[in-house]
Design a protein around this motif. Structure first.
Motif, PDB file in Angstrom:
ATOM      1  N   TRP A 106       0.823  -1.201   0.000  1.00 19.81           N
ATOM      2  CA  TRP A 106       0.000   0.000   0.000  1.00 19.81           C
ATOM      3  C   TRP A 106       0.857   1.251   0.000  1.00 19.81           C
ATOM      4  CZ3 TRP A 106      -4.041  -1.105   4.398  1.00 19.81           C
ATOM      5  CH2 TRP A 106      -5.026  -1.953   3.913  1.00 19.81           C
ATOM      6  N   ARG A 163      -2.105   3.227   3.719  1.00 21.11           N
ATOM      7  CA  ARG A 163      -1.797   2.570   4.998  1.00 21.11           C
ATOM      8  C   ARG A 163      -2.281   3.417   6.173  1.00 21.11           C
ATOM      9  NH1 ARG A 163       0.144  -1.646   5.944  1.00 21.11           N
ATOM     10  NH2 ARG A 163       1.250  -1.969   4.012  1.00 21.11           N
ATOM     11  N   GLU A 189      -4.821   2.671   9.221  1.00 24.79           N
ATOM     12  CA  GLU A 189      -4.365   2.709  10.607  1.00 24.79           C
ATOM     13  C   GLU A 189      -5.085   3.766  11.447  1.00 24.79           C
ATOM     14  OE1 GLU A 189      -0.187   3.374  10.053  1.00 24.79           O
ATOM     15  OE2 GLU A 189       0.195   1.255   9.575  1.00 24.79           O
TER      16      GLU A 189
END
Length: 156
Positions: free
Chosen positions: A83, A88, A92
């Motif tokens: 990614w 990402r 997250e």
């Protein structure tokens, strides 16, 4: 008319009507449905892609205007299965809920960070103001973009 461009590192050439929008070209001719049609008025940003590295609302651009260009959609942002840092950090930091705006928001963020690798929170909010999200309230989206900037070496 024959239109050709590089989409997600692959050559794409298709015969389309002159009035075909880039978003239609990507979805209908290239089969890349990550680029969404959200409002048909260029207000929401769900259709945002990168054209020659610039963030563009693909519902406002004719496919013919991108003839010969390099286009990146959400499907082509990852490299070798990894990614992009913005993808990402959206994951997250929980920068998405329903996901409809996410592809456009991620690509707008990539474009923003290319132009300004050291954004403040205010600059992120201004830079993404053309992309609407009806679910998140933007806090996690902004956090995700700032985290991506830091990960990409753009922290202050």
């Amino acid at each position: 008319m024959q239109i050709g461009m590089t989409v997600n590192r692959a050559a794409q050439a298709h015969d389309v009507e002159a009035r075909t929008l880039l978003v239609q070209f990507l979805r209908d001719e290239c089969g890349l449905t990550g680029t969404k049609v959200g409002c048909d008025t260029s207000s929401c940003g769900a259709c945002t892609v990168l054209v020659d590295g610039e963030s563009v609302k693909s519902c406002t651009m004719l496919a013919a205007q991108a003839d010969g260009a390099t286009v990146t959609t959400i499907e082509g942002l990852a490299t070798d299965g990894e990614w992009h840092p913005v993808q990402r950090t959206f994951h997250e930091e929980h920068g998405l809920q329903c996901g409809y705006c996410t592809a456009g928001m991620v690509l707008a963020a990539v474009g923003l960070l290319e132009e300004n690798p050291h954004p403040t929170e205010a600059e992120v909010r201004i830079g993404l103001e053309g992309n609407l999200c009806r679910c998140t309230g933007y806090h996690n989206i902004v956090a995700a973009v700032l985290a991506a900037a830091k990960r990409m070496g753009g922290d202050r």
